[in-house]
Design a protein around this motif. Structure first.
Motif, PDB file in Angstrom:
ATOM      1  N   GLY A   1       0.959  -1.407   0.255  1.00  0.00           N
ATOM      2  CA  GLY A   1       0.029  -0.294   0.094  1.00  0.00           C
ATOM      3  C   GLY A   1       0.949   1.207   0.026  1.00  0.00           C
ATOM      4  N   VAL A   2       1.614   1.191   1.173  1.00  0.00           N
ATOM      5  CA  VAL A   2       2.776   2.584   1.181  1.00  0.00           C
ATOM      6  C   VAL A   2       3.542   2.603  -0.132  1.00  0.00           C
ATOM      7  N   SER A   3       3.833   1.539  -1.065  1.00  0.00           N
ATOM      8  CA  SER A   3       5.002   1.193  -2.192  1.00  0.00           C
ATOM      9  C   SER A   3       3.498   2.410  -3.180  1.00  0.00           C
ATOM     10  N   PHE A   4       2.605   2.160  -3.756  1.00  0.00           N
ATOM     11  CA  PHE A   4       2.308   2.085  -4.335  1.00  0.00           C
ATOM     12  C   PHE A   4       1.112   3.891  -4.407  1.00  0.00           C
ATOM     13  N   GLY A   5       1.035   3.928  -2.880  1.00  0.00           N
ATOM     14  CA  GLY A   5       0.554   4.986  -2.794  1.00  0.00           C
ATOM     15  C   GLY A   5       1.404   5.802  -2.919  1.00  0.00           C
ATOM     16  N   LEU A   6       2.774   6.209  -2.423  1.00  0.00           N
ATOM     17  CA  LEU A   6       3.396   7.048  -2.611  1.00  0.00           C
ATOM     18  C   LEU A   6       3.635   7.128  -4.098  1.00  0.00           C
ATOM     19  N   ILE A   7       4.056   6.199  -5.344  1.00  0.00           N
ATOM     20  CA  ILE A   7       3.822   6.334  -6.508  1.00  0.00           C
ATOM     21  C   ILE A   7       2.786   6.843  -7.395  1.00  0.00           C
ATOM     22  N   ALA A   8       1.579   6.441  -6.505  1.00  0.00           N
ATOM     23  CA  ALA A   8       0.846   7.207  -7.120  1.00  0.00           C
ATOM     24  C   ALA A   8       0.340   8.951  -7.075  1.00  0.00           C
ATOM     25  N   GLY A   9       0.910   9.027  -5.361  1.00  0.00           N
ATOM     26  CA  GLY A   9       0.697  10.313  -4.772  1.00  0.00           C
ATOM     27  C   GLY A   9       1.650  11.195  -5.146  1.00  0.00           C
ATOM     28  N   TYR A  10       3.248  10.457  -5.447  1.00  0.00           N
ATOM     29  CA  TYR A  10       3.883  11.606  -5.704  1.00  0.00           C
ATOM     30  C   TYR A  10       4.681  12.004  -7.169  1.00  0.00           C
TER      31      TYR A  10
END
Lengths: 272, 282, 317
Positions: B91-100
Motif C-alpha cells: 500500500g505504501v509503495s503504490f501510494g507513494l508512487i501514485a501520490g507523488y
C-alpha cells in the motif's frame, strides 16, 4: 434603577484552573445601551453567556448577577431558560451557523414563536412575515422557505435581530452583530439597533469595533484578558480615557481612521 | 520522540502495548514456554480438568490446551502481523508512487484501487479463497488483496497533503531526486499516521483470519489456531462447553489491546489533541 | 424543493446512474477473471468433484463441455450475455442451474438480514440517544466500555456462547436450522451484534458532536426546551446514520456467512462456503458477482437519498 447588576463575575476553567474572566463589575440601567469593547479573546462573549447560563460544564461561574429580583448564577436551569426565552434575548455572533442547517428559516422562527409566545402556527407565520418585512428583507415568503446556507450572513443576522425584537424582551444582548458583514449590511444592522434604542429597548452591544460602539452606546465597558479595565459613560470615556489600555485602543483606532482618510484624499487628488 | 513522551502518560495504552508485546514474546519462545507438544494426542486423558501439568486441561483428543493456545499465537497473531506488514508495504509503495508522480501512472493506480474498493472486502476475501482454495497462505493473500487498495488510497491522499508543504518544494528546487525526497522526507512524515491505521487494522485482520479458520477455510487441522480451536469446540459444545472459553478470550484480549493502542496512538498523533480532554478521560 | 434544486437533483441522479455502468462492467470482468487466477483447472475440478477419474481425455472432453476451450474474450462476452439473462451456468457439483440454487438460498439470507436490521435499529438508536443525552453518566461509561469490548469480540465466539446459553442450557431457541418460528432470533441477533456496537457509537458521537455546534447554542439562547433541542440534534445526526445504515444492508447480507455456518442456516453464505470447499466455481463466481453488484447498487441508492436528506448536499457541486 439597575436592570442588570453584575458583581465580581468570574469564570474559572475547572480542569486547568485558569480564570477566563476575573472580577467583572458593571450595571445596566433600563433604557440604556452598554457597549462592551475589547480585543478578541478578552472574555466579552463569555461573560454574557455566563450571565445567561450558557457556558459548557467545564467552566464554573462565580460572583453575583442580578436581573431584577432574580439571582442568575445559582438559579435553576428552568428559570434561566424562561428568562432567555422572553426576557433577555441573545443575538449570536456567527449568523451563518446559528440556525439548524436542516430546516428552513421560516420553520425555525415559527417554532420559536410557538414555543416562546404560545402562538398558533398561523399567528406565528404572520409574525414571521411581519418581522422579515420590518427587517427590509426582500420577498419574505421566499426567505421563509430558504435554508440557512442559501442566505447571506447579513440576512441571517437580520432574521436573528428581527426575532429578538419580536419577542419583545426587556434586554437584548447583541454579540458582535456586525462582524463579518459587508459595510452596507453593517449600516442596515446598526440602523436597526439605533431604532431599537430610540424606542427605549435596553441594549448590551458587544463589539471590537470602537466606531460602532461609539455610535450606539450610553455607557462603555472596556475589557482585556478577562478583566474589566475601564467602565463609565461613553462620552466621557471616548473624550478622556483614563486607563492606558483604553487610551491605546482609541489611539490605534484614531490612527487607522487618519491613515484611511489620508489614503482616500491621496487617491482623490491623484486619480482624476 | 515526543509521541513516545505523550504515549507514556496514557497508562491504558502502555498496558495494551505491554499485553501485545508479552503475547508476541510468548509466541516467539513457544517451544520453551509451552508445557507440552500442541500436536501430541492422548485419548486417555481427553477432557481432563485443569491441573498442574495441564494448566488449562485437555481437549477432545487429549492435547494440552495451554500449549495449543501458546503455539496458536504463532499462527493467529504472527500471520496477522505478517499480513499487515505486507499490506502496508504494498500500500505504501503504490501510494507513494501514485501520490507523488501523479500523471498517467498515478491516475491509473488510483482508478484501479477504486475498482478494487468497490468490491466489499468480505466478498473479495471469499472470492480469493474460493479461487485458490482453502489454506492459510491463501487466506493471508486474500486479506492482503482486500486491504492494500485502501491503504494505497489513504497514503496517496496523505502524500498529496504533505507534498504541498514548503519544505518539499524547497527540496525539489534544490535539485534532490524524487526518490530521495520520497524516502527522506515524505515517508517519515506519513509514517506516524500509517502506524495508527496499521495498529487499528491489525485487530480486524486477526478477527478475519480466525473467522476464516473457524469456517475451515484457513488453517487446516491439526495446526493450532484460535479460530480453528473454536471450531473444534463448537462440535463438542454439549459435552464440554468450557473449551469454548480460552481461545475466544485470547482473541478478545489481543484484538482489544490492538484497538486500544490504535485509538491512543491516534489521539496522540492528532494535532487537535486536547490535554483537557485527556485529563477528562483519565 | 424549489425548481432549481429539482433540476440539479435530476442531473445528479442521471450522472450517478450513468457512472454505474463502467463500474458494473469492471466488476463483472473482475469476477470473470477471478477463475483464471485459480491454480486448478476448472475442468479437472469438475471431474474430481463428480468422482470421475481425470484422465487426459476426460479433461479435454470436460473442457469442451464447459466451453473452456474458446478464446478468453469470447468466453467473457458469452458469459456476460448469459448472466444478463439470468443464466449463471450450472453447478459443478449437482449440475443444477446456479441461478436456481441462488434464488432458493437468497430468501433465507434476506430474512436473516431484515430481522438483524430491525434489531440494529431498535437497540442502537435508543441506547445511542440516551448515551448522548446523559453524556458522562455511569450508564454512558458502561455502554462505552461494552461497545469497546463488543468490537473486539469475534462474532463467532459470541455466537457459540449465546447458543450454549440460550439453546443448550435453557432450551429457549433451537440450535440450528430454520424450521421453528423463533429460530431466527439468535442468528439474526448475533449477525446484528457487531453493528449494534458500531451504531450506538455512531449515533452517540454524532449527537455529541452536534451538541457543540453553534445552532444548539442559539437554540438554547432562544430559550427552547431541551426536548425540542434534542429533536433538532437527532434530526441532524440522522443523515449520517441513515447513510451508514444503507451501506450496512449489503454488508449484513455478505456477513451472514459465519452466522449461517454456525446455525446451519440455508442461506447464500452457506452456499458459498460449501462451494468453496467443493471448488464449485460457477457458484462462487455468481456469489461474488451478485454481491458486488448489490453493493454498488446500494451505494448508489444511499448516495441519492443522502442528497435528498441533506439540503446542503443538493448544491454541493
Amino acid at each position: 434603577m439597575n436592570l442588570i447588576e453584575v458583581d465580581n463575575l468570574s469564570i474559572l476553567n475547572r480542569f486547568t484552573g485558569e480564570f477566563i474572566v476575573k472580577n467583572l463589575n458593571f450595571h445596566i440601567k433600563k433604557h440604556t445601551c452598554l457597549g462592551i469593547v475589547g480585543e478578541s479573546g478578552s472574555g466579552k462573549s463569555m461573560s454574557m453567556k455566563a450571565i445567561l447560563g450558557l457556558l459548557p460544564s467545564n467552566l464554573e461561574t462565580t460572583g453575583c448577577v442580578r436581573f431584577g429580583t432574580v439571582e442568575m448564577i445559582h438559579a435553576e436551569p428552568e428559570t434561566l431558560r424562561k428568562i432567555r426565552s422572553k426576557h433577555i434575548c441573545l443575538i449570536l455572533q456567527d449568523a451563518m451557523t446559528a440556525f439548524d442547517p436542516r430546516l428552513t428559516i421560516g420553520k425555525q422562527i415559527i417554532e420559536t414563536f410557538c414555543e416562546n409566545m404560545n402562538y398558533t402556527v398561523c399567528e406565528a407565520t404572520e409574525a414571521t412575515l411581519d418581522i422579515l418585512k420590518k427587517m427590509m428583507l426582500h420577498d419574505p415568503r421566499l426567505i421563509m422557505q430558504s435554508y440557512p446556507h442559501q442566505l447571506s450572513g447579513g440576512m441571517l443576522q437580520r432574521c436573528m435581530i428581527g426575532l429578538a425584537m419580536a419577542l419583545n424582551p426587556e434586554v437584548i444582548i447583541a454579540d458582535e452583530p456586525t462582524t463579518g458583514l459587508d459595510s452596507i449590511n453593517q449600516r442596515n444592522v446598526l440602523d436597526e439597533f439605533k431604532r431599537l434604542r430610540g424606542e427605549g429597548m435596553t441594549l448590551i452591544f458587544i463589539s471590537h469595533d470602537l466606531g460602532v460602539v461609539r455610535y450606539l452606546a450610553d455607557a462603555v465597558l472596556v475589557m482585556r484578558q478577562g478583566r474589566g479595565i475601564e467602565y463609565g459613560e461613553a462620552a466621557q470615556l471616548f473624550a478622556n480615557p483614563v486607563h492606558p489600555y483604553s487610551k491605546y485602543l482609541l489611539d490605534t483606532r484614531k490612527g487607522l481612521t487618519k491613515a484611511f482618510g489620508e489614503l482616500i484624499n491621496k487617491g482623490a487628488t491623484t486619480s482624476c | 520522540m515526543q509521541v513516545w513522551q505523550k504515549l507514556k502518560q496514557d497508562k491504558m495504552a502502555l498496558l495494551s502495548l505491554g499485553i501485545i508485546i508479552s503475547i508476541v514474546v510468548t509466541g516467539i519462545f513457544a517451544p520453551f514456554l509451552a508445557p507440552h507438544d500442541p500436536l501430541a494426542t492422548n485419548i486417555k486423558i481427553k477432557f481432563a480438568e485443569a491441573s498442574l501439568s495441564y494448566p488449562f486441561g485437555t481437549d477432545q483428543l487429549g492435547r494440552c490446551i495451554l500449549s495449543r493456545l501458546i503455539y496458536g499465537i504463532r499462527t493467529t497473531v504472527f500471520l496477522s502481523i505478517v499480513t499487515m506488514l505486507l499490506t502496508i508495504t504494498i500500500g505504501v509503495s503504490f501510494g507513494l508512487i501514485a501520490g507523488y508522480l501523479r500523471g498517467i501512472v498515478g491516475e491509473g493506480i488510483l482508478r484501479f484501487c477504486d475498482l478494487l474498493l468497490s468490491f466489499p472486502s468480505e466478498i473479495m476475501i471469499l472470492a480469493i479463497v474460493g479461487m485458490l482454495g482453502p489454506g492459510i497462505g491463501n487466506v493471508v493473500m486474500a486479506n492482503i488483496a482486500s486491504k492494500w487498495a485502501w491503504y494505497t488510497r489513504m497514503i496517496r491522499s496523505l502524500v498529496l497533503e504533505y507534498s504541498d508543504e514548503n519544505y518539499i518544494h524547497f527540496a525539489k528546487v534544490a535539485g534532490y531526486s524524487n526518490l530521495y525526497i520520497l524516502c527522506k522526507h515524505l515517508f517519515p512524515a506519513i509514517l506516524g499516521k500509517v502506524l495508527v491505521l496499521a495498529t487499528l487494522d491489525t485487530g480486524w485482520v486477526i478477527l478475519n483470519i480466525s473467522a476464516l479458520s473457524f469456517l475451515g477455510l484457513g488453517v487446516q487441522a491439526p495446526t493450532p489456531e484460535w479460530g480453528m480451536m473454536l471450531n473444534e469446540a463448537k462440535n463438542i459444545m454439549t459435552i464440554r462447553p468450557s473449551l469454548m472459553l480460552a481461545p475466544g478470550l485470547a482473541i478478545l484480549i489481543i484484538v482489544a489491546a490492538c484497538n486500544f493502542l490504535g485509538d491512543s496512538l491516534r489521539d496522540t498523533l492528532d494535532p487537535k489533541h486536547n490535554p483537557i480532554k485527556a485529563g477528562m478521560k483519565l | 424543493m424549489m425548481v432549481a434544486e429539482r433540476w440539479f437533483m435530476r442531473n445528479y441522479m442521471i450522472k450517478r446512474i450513468i457512472w454505474i455502468l463502467p463500474m458494473l462492467v469492471g466488476i463483472s470482468f473482475f469476477a470473470f477473471v477471478l477463475i483464471t487466477l485459480s491454480p486448478s483447472d476448472p475442468a479437472e475440478v469438475a471431474l474430481r468433484v463428480n468422482e470421475i477419474v481425470p484422465t487426459p481425455e476426460a479433461i479435454v472432453s470436460m473442457r469442451e463441455h464447459l466451453g473452456l476451450d474458446k478464446p478468453f474474450f469470447t468466453r467473457y462476452v458469452e458469459w456476460i450475455l448469459a448472466v444478463i439473462q439470468g443464466d449463471f451456468g450450472n453447478s459443478y457439483v449437482n449440475n443444477k442451474p446456479v441461478f436456481q440454487e441462488f434464488m432458493m438460498a437468497l430468501p433465507a439470507t434476506l430474512y436473516l438480514s431484515v430481522v438483524a436490521l430491525i434489531f440494529i435499529i431498535f437497540v442502537s438508536v435508543p441506547i445511542g440517544v440516551l448515551c448522548a443525552v446523559y453524556e458522562g453518566s455511569i450508564g454512558d461509561i458502561f455502554v462505552r466500555a461494552f461497545i469497546f469490548l463488543a468490537t473486539a469480540m469475534p462474532s463467532f465466539w459470541v455466537g457459540l456462547l449465546l447458543i450454549w446459553l440460550f439453546s443448550v442450557q435453557w432450551g429457549l431457541v433451537p440450535t440450528s436450522g430454520m424450521q421453528a418460528s423463533n429460530s431466527v432470533i439468535l442468528p439474526s441477533f448475533i449477525l446484528a451484534q457487531t453493528y449494534i456496537a458500531t451504531y450506538i457509537r455512531l449515533i452517540r458521537n454524532n449527537m455529541i458532536e452536534n451538541k457543540q455546534k453553534n445552532y444548539v447554542l442559539y437554540a438554547k439562547a432562544r430559550g427552547l426546551k431541551k426536548r425540542i433541542i434534542y429533536k433538532h440534534i437527532f434530526r441532524n445526526s440522522l443523515t449520517e446514520v441513515l447513510t451508514a445504515l444503507g451501506m450496512s444492508i449489503p454488508k449484513l447480507i455478505a456477513g451472514s456467512v459465519i452466522v449461517e455456518n454456525i446455525f446451519a442456516w440455508p442461506g447464500v453464505g452457506r452456499l458459498c462456503v460449501s462451494a468453496i470447499f467443493n471448488r464449485d466455481f460457477p457458484i462462487i463466481q455468481a456469489y461474488v458477482l451478485m454481491m458486488a453488484v448489490l453493493f454498488v447498487v446500494c451505494n448508489l441508492i444511499v448516495d441519492i437519498y443522502s442528497a435528498l436528506l441533506d439540503p446542503r448536499l443538493r448544491q454541493a457541486e
